[in-house]
Structure formats: structure tokens, C-alpha cells
Design a protein around this motif. Structure first.
Motif, short mmCIF file in Angstrom:
data_model
loop_
_atom_site.label_atom_id
_atom_site.label_comp_id
_atom_site.label_asym_id
_atom_site.label_seq_id
_atom_site.Cartn_x
_atom_site.Cartn_y
_atom_site.Cartn_z
N LEU A 121 2.48 -36.16 -27.29
CA LEU A 121 3.01 -34.85 -27.12
C LEU A 121 2.73 -34.12 -28.28
O LEU A 121 2.24 -33.07 -28.22
CB LEU A 121 4.52 -35.04 -26.93
CG LEU A 121 5.25 -35.41 -25.56
CD1 LEU A 121 6.54 -35.84 -25.71
CD2 LEU A 121 4.92 -34.28 -24.61
N ALA A 122 2.57 -34.62 -29.45
CA ALA A 122 2.62 -33.91 -30.62
C ALA A 122 1.02 -33.61 -30.71
O ALA A 122 0.69 -32.42 -30.93
CB ALA A 122 2.75 -34.76 -31.85
N ARG A 123 0.22 -34.26 -30.38
CA ARG A 123 -1.27 -33.95 -30.34
C ARG A 123 -1.78 -32.76 -29.49
O ARG A 123 -2.26 -31.83 -29.89
CB ARG A 123 -2.18 -35.08 -30.06
CG ARG A 123 -2.30 -36.20 -31.06
CD ARG A 123 -3.47 -37.17 -30.98
NE ARG A 123 -3.28 -38.32 -31.59
CZ ARG A 123 -3.06 -39.61 -31.69
NH1 ARG A 123 -2.25 -39.82 -30.26
NH2 ARG A 123 -3.16 -40.65 -32.35
N LYS A 194 -4.13 -29.85 -43.05
CA LYS A 194 -3.06 -29.34 -41.98
C LYS A 194 -3.75 -28.76 -40.69
O LYS A 194 -3.19 -28.63 -39.87
CB LYS A 194 -2.17 -28.23 -42.68
CG LYS A 194 -3.06 -27.19 -43.32
CD LYS A 194 -2.00 -26.30 -44.01
CE LYS A 194 -2.82 -25.20 -44.80
NZ LYS A 194 -2.01 -24.38 -45.34
N GLN A 195 -5.18 -28.23 -40.96
CA GLN A 195 -5.90 -27.84 -39.68
C GLN A 195 -5.99 -28.66 -38.65
O GLN A 195 -6.39 -28.17 -37.61
CB GLN A 195 -7.16 -27.00 -40.29
CG GLN A 195 -6.76 -26.07 -41.44
CD GLN A 195 -5.91 -24.84 -40.84
OE1 GLN A 195 -6.17 -24.57 -39.65
NE2 GLN A 195 -5.05 -24.17 -41.83
N GLU A 196 -6.06 -30.05 -39.15
CA GLU A 196 -6.37 -30.95 -37.96
C GLU A 196 -5.40 -32.07 -37.68
O GLU A 196 -5.43 -32.88 -36.75
CB GLU A 196 -7.62 -31.92 -38.52
CG GLU A 196 -9.08 -31.01 -38.77
CD GLU A 196 -10.07 -31.99 -39.09
OE1 GLU A 196 -10.92 -31.98 -38.38
OE2 GLU A 196 -10.10 -32.23 -40.26
N LEU A 197 -4.29 -31.72 -38.70
CA LEU A 197 -3.07 -32.71 -38.73
C LEU A 197 -2.00 -32.22 -37.59
O LEU A 197 -1.26 -31.26 -37.89
CB LEU A 197 -2.53 -32.92 -39.80
CG LEU A 197 -1.34 -34.16 -40.31
CD1 LEU A 197 -1.93 -35.36 -39.72
CD2 LEU A 197 -0.98 -33.85 -41.64
N ALA A 198 -1.80 -33.13 -36.40
CA ALA A 198 -0.87 -32.84 -35.33
C ALA A 198 0.62 -33.27 -35.86
O ALA A 198 1.54 -32.51 -35.67
CB ALA A 198 -1.31 -33.55 -34.14
N ALA A 199 0.67 -34.34 -36.55
CA ALA A 199 2.12 -34.94 -36.72
C ALA A 199 2.13 -36.01 -37.87
O ALA A 199 1.14 -36.50 -38.32
CB ALA A 199 2.49 -35.56 -35.38
N VAL A 222 7.61 -29.64 -46.07
CA VAL A 222 6.14 -29.50 -46.21
C VAL A 222 5.73 -29.60 -44.77
O VAL A 222 4.71 -28.84 -44.50
CB VAL A 222 5.58 -30.70 -46.99
CG1 VAL A 222 5.69 -32.18 -46.54
CG2 VAL A 222 3.93 -30.19 -47.20
N THR A 223 6.09 -30.53 -43.68
CA THR A 223 5.50 -30.32 -42.21
C THR A 223 5.94 -28.96 -41.88
O THR A 223 5.06 -28.59 -40.95
CB THR A 223 5.98 -31.50 -41.50
OG1 THR A 223 7.66 -31.54 -41.60
CG2 THR A 223 5.52 -32.91 -41.98
N LEU A 229 4.08 -31.35 -36.98
CA LEU A 229 5.12 -31.89 -36.47
C LEU A 229 5.79 -33.01 -37.05
O LEU A 229 4.90 -33.95 -37.28
CB LEU A 229 5.14 -32.06 -34.97
CG LEU A 229 4.43 -30.92 -34.03
CD1 LEU A 229 4.52 -31.43 -32.57
CD2 LEU A 229 5.87 -29.87 -34.11
N LEU A 230 6.99 -33.35 -37.07
CA LEU A 230 7.59 -34.31 -37.62
C LEU A 230 8.30 -35.17 -36.80
O LEU A 230 8.93 -34.74 -35.81
CB LEU A 230 8.54 -34.14 -38.71
CG LEU A 230 9.31 -35.32 -39.44
CD1 LEU A 230 8.47 -35.99 -40.55
CD2 LEU A 230 10.59 -34.71 -40.60
N VAL A 231 7.85 -36.45 -36.76
CA VAL A 231 8.11 -37.51 -35.77
C VAL A 231 9.05 -38.72 -36.29
O VAL A 231 8.45 -39.31 -37.27
CB VAL A 231 7.14 -38.25 -34.88
CG1 VAL A 231 7.63 -39.27 -33.82
CG2 VAL A 231 6.17 -37.16 -34.30
#
Length: 434
Positions: A121-123, A194-199, A222-223, A229-231
Motif C-alpha cells: 500500500l505504501a509503495r 526521500k524522492q524514492e523512499l515510500a515508507a 522526519v517522515t 509514510l511511517l509503518v
């Protein structure tokens, strides 16, 4: 009729004689027959005091009548329909009322599935492919969950190292890794990617390592600032540290959360949930669009597991339940520290709530590497000696689980055997060294 012993059957039919992780020598191969409270009986009639409790899935206790009764009654109405039932609807309503993160939920059959779907879901929601996890954390049996689960060599963060063959998620930068409790390094990795980081996925209490003051709060900040997103992986902490899990206990609310283990009262269950805008991506009306996330589970939300979960929540709503779990956890950890101090062994005791673990380390651990045993052989020998003495636990040396069925007397029984075993092992080592 097969005349092999139960242990020989286990060694013949299962790799290493187990269903995974237990890593017992062949002379200790064990087949369990049944359990009651905090004790279990093996198929050859041996009674053992259980400090594994189904790897924490049996928080109330084995064969508790308050769970067995409703489950037995529900069995007569059918076991699975692979769709929403009255039991799953009622359970969803209760979880959403309890969990600050959840506007909507979906059910699956395990914590592994729950964390996997959170990351999917995050991705999709972010349109990014990378995820960040922490060294030594376990997020289930999927590729991300087993990356850097127990690395044996240090890598410079954020480079990942798979802990199993057959993994691919870590390839081409799909998984980034940071040291738990190091907010400075973690912040740098998040900002740089951050430009490529989903979660970012985190066990709020990683194995038995508590979060440092401000660590989870810093992750949340920071997220949010970086649009990541923070999981929370609350498969272990959910409904164990508090009714509201780590979110209530630590006061930090993620975007998505995964549950499992203790919620099911010993039956298989997984739940993932979060904000409505994220969960909406799993709606089948979106199929064919660019932002549709497929999730489904044949046994997810089955009425038997949901009935057990509803009964479990009824028990846990009693404030005395958490008072008992936390009081007993403190008692056990204090007793373990006392044993270590009396014997002059260089070690520390980790844990929180109804969880405990010994780390043979020179200083109090704060991350994966500092929690690794200085004397691995002693740690292994101790776990096996305790197992031989009638304590059922994971001999790989991971955490001990308490349940509502444990008592001070049960803890004393473990502590006595711990002192006896550790004294014997350290004296044997000292004699051999001389």
C-alpha cells in the motif's frame, strides 16, 4: 503402524525436526501434544513450562475456557467463507475504535501478510519503490522482513544484507537499512532518499530493545516532513504492551499498522489498517487503474479466528490484565538481573511489558550490533540447558514471552533453573579455561 518415536518422526518428516527457527540438536527434538495455561505436554508425556507461548500468539494462555468456549460454539456454524462475516465486522469495528492509526482495516491470516500488504500500500500510495527498515528487526517471512534480520557482517548504512538465500527485494536499492535507535543516521538516510523512499517500517519495541527517548517521535517528524509514510509493525507489540499497543504505550501514531499474534488468542490472524485514503487503494472498484493495490486472503477474517480475537479483547479490556502482564514482566526481568549479578556474569536484561531477554554484552544494548552476545557459545548452551531442564523456549536465544496464565511461582521456577544452569555453565567454562 509406524513404530518410530515422536522425535524420530519429527527429524524424518521436517527439516531439522522443526517447523522453523527452533534449531534444536537431534536429542532435543520435541513434539508437543497439548497445553494448559503456561504449561505444555509433549507427545511422549513430558511436562514443560512454556516461555514461548506460541511465539507470543497465546497471550491469554493455552486452552483458556474464555476463548475455547466461544470458539467451540462458533465452529458449529461453519469455519470459513472467505468473505466478510458478522464476527469479522464486529472485530473490525473494535480494532478501529482501539487503534489510533486505523480508519479502515482488512484481515489476513498472519503478521507476515499484514506487514507485506502495508508495504505494498505504501509503495502504491507514494509511487515510490524503496522502503527503509532497521537492522535486526523482523517483519515477517517475506523478502523485506528477512533482509538484515540477523546480519553477521556490518554494512555501511543504508546498504542491505539478506539473511536468507532466495531474496530479491534488497537488490538495486529496493531496501535501505538503518541502525535502530540512531535517529541521526536514520534522518540522514530518509532525507537523502526521500524522492524514492515510500515508507519506513519499524518495530516500535524492536525484539526486546526499547526505543530510545525521542526516537519514535523523531521518526514520526522526519517522515512527515519528507513525505514518507511511517509503518508500525505491531505484530508483537499490538495488544501486548497496552490495549492500544505501541501507539498508546509510546504515544506515536503511524500512517499504517500491522497486527497479528496476540490478537488471535492462539488462532491464526493478521490485520493491516491505516488512514482511509491509503486503505481505499485496495478497493476493487479501482482495479485496472494505476493506483489499485491487490490484497486478499483465503482465511483472512474467518469467523473462528475473529471469534477468538473478540474473546481475547474482552479479556484484555480488564485493566487488571495489563497490570498483571507488566507487573510480572518487571518481576521476571528483575529476577534475571539478580541471577546475573549474583553469579558475576557480564550480561544485561532487555525487554518491556511481558517480554524479557538476556544479552551477554558488556554494556546495555541499544541496537542490533550492541545486543549481540559477547559469548555466543555460552548463550546457546544456556538456552539448551534450560530446555533440557523443562523450560520450553526458543533456543536461538530470542525473547521470552509471558502470558496472563503465568504466575510469580512460574517465574521463580524459571529463575531457579536459570541460576542453576548458568552457574553450572560458567563454572564449567572457568575450570576448562584453567
Amino acid at each position: 503402524m509406524n513404530n518410530m518415536t515422536w522425535s524420530r518422526k519429527a527429524l524424518t518428516y521436517f527439516p531439522a525436526g522443526s517447523n522453523g527457527e527452533f534449531n534444536l540438536p537431534s536429542d532435543l527434538a520435541t513434539v508437543v501434544s497439548h497445553g494448559e495455561g503456561c504449561r505444555l505436554t509433549t507427545a511422549d508425556g513430558r511436562e514443560m513450562l512454556d516461555f514461548s507461548m506460541g511465539w507470543g500468539s497465546v497471550l491469554v494462555g493455552h486452552a483458556d475456557a474464555r476463548i475455547v468456549g466461544p470458539v467451540a460454539k462458533r465452529l458449529l456454524q461453519g469455519t470459513n467463507f472467505a468473505t466478510v462475516t458478522d464476527a469479522s465486522t464486529e472485530l473490525a469495528e473494535q480494532i478501529i475504535a482501539i487503534s489510533p492509526a486505523c480508519d479502515q482495516v482488512r484481515f489476513c491470516a498472519s503478521g507476515t501478510e499484514a506487514t507485506m500488504y502495508c508495504l505494498r500500500l505504501a509503495r502504491a500510495a507514494q509511487g515510490k519503490r524503496k522502503v527503509l527498515r532497521f537492522e535486526g528487526a523482523y517483519h515477517g517471512a517475506h523478502d523485506v522482513g528477512v533482509t538484515n534480520l540477523f546480519p553477521t557482517e556490518r554494512n555501511d548504512p543504508p546498504q542491505p544484507r539478506p539473511s536468507s538465500d532466495g531474496l530479491t527485494a534488497h537488490e538495486n536499492g529496493g531496501v535501505l537499512v538503518a541502525p535502530f535507535n540512531d535517529l541521526e543516521i536514520t534522518t540522514r538516510i530518509i532525507q537523502e532518499n526521500k524522492q524514492e523512499l515510500a515508507a519506513v517500517i519499524v518495530e516500535p519495541l524492536q525484539r526486546c530493545l526499547p526505543p530510545a527517548t525521542g526516537f519514535l517521535e523523531g521518526l514520526r517528524q522526519v517522515t512527515a516532513e519528507c513525505g514518507v509514510l511511517l509503518v508500525f509493525d505491531e505484530v508483537v507489540t499490538g495488544f501486548r504492551l497496552a490495549l492500544g499497543g505501541a501507539q498508546e504505550y509510546y504515544g506515536v501514531v503511524p500512517d499504517l499498522v500491522a497486527y497479528g499474534k496476540a490478537l488471535g488468542g492462539g488462532l491464526p490472524i493478521g490485520v493491516f489498517g491505516g488512514r482511509a485514503d491509503l486503505m481505499e487503494l485496495a478497493s476493487e472498484s479501482r482495479q485496472g487503474s494505476d493506483t489499485y493495490v491487490w490484497t486478499a486472503s483465503t482465511l483472512g477474517g474467518n469467523p473462528i479466528s475473529c471469534t477468538a480475537a473478540l474473546a481475547t479483547l474482552n479479556i484484555l479490556r480488564d485493566p487488571a490484565s495489563y497490570e498483571h502482564l507488566h507487573t510480572l514482566g518487571k518481576y521476571l526481568r528483575h529476577g534475571m538481573r539478580s541471577v546475573i549479578d549474583r553469579l558475576g556474569v557480564r550480561a544485561h536484561v532487555l525487554g518491556d511489558g511481558p517480554l524479557a531477554q538476556i544479552a551477554f554484552t558488556p554494556s546495555m544494548p541499544h541496537d542490533y550490533w550492541s545486543s549481540q552476545h559477547e559469548d555466543r557459545q555460552l548463550a546457546r548452551d544456556l538456552m539448551l540447558q534450560l530446555f533440557r531442564s523443562g523450560i520450553f523456549l526458543n533456543p536461538m536465544g530470542t525473547k521470552l514471552y509471558l502470558s496472563l496464565s503465568h504466575t510469580h511461582a512460574a517465574c521463580d521456577e524459571l529463575l531457579n533453573k536459570l541460576e542453576e544452569s548458568l552457574d553450572q555453565l560458567t563454572n564449567t567454562t572457568a575450570v576448562a579455561a584453567s
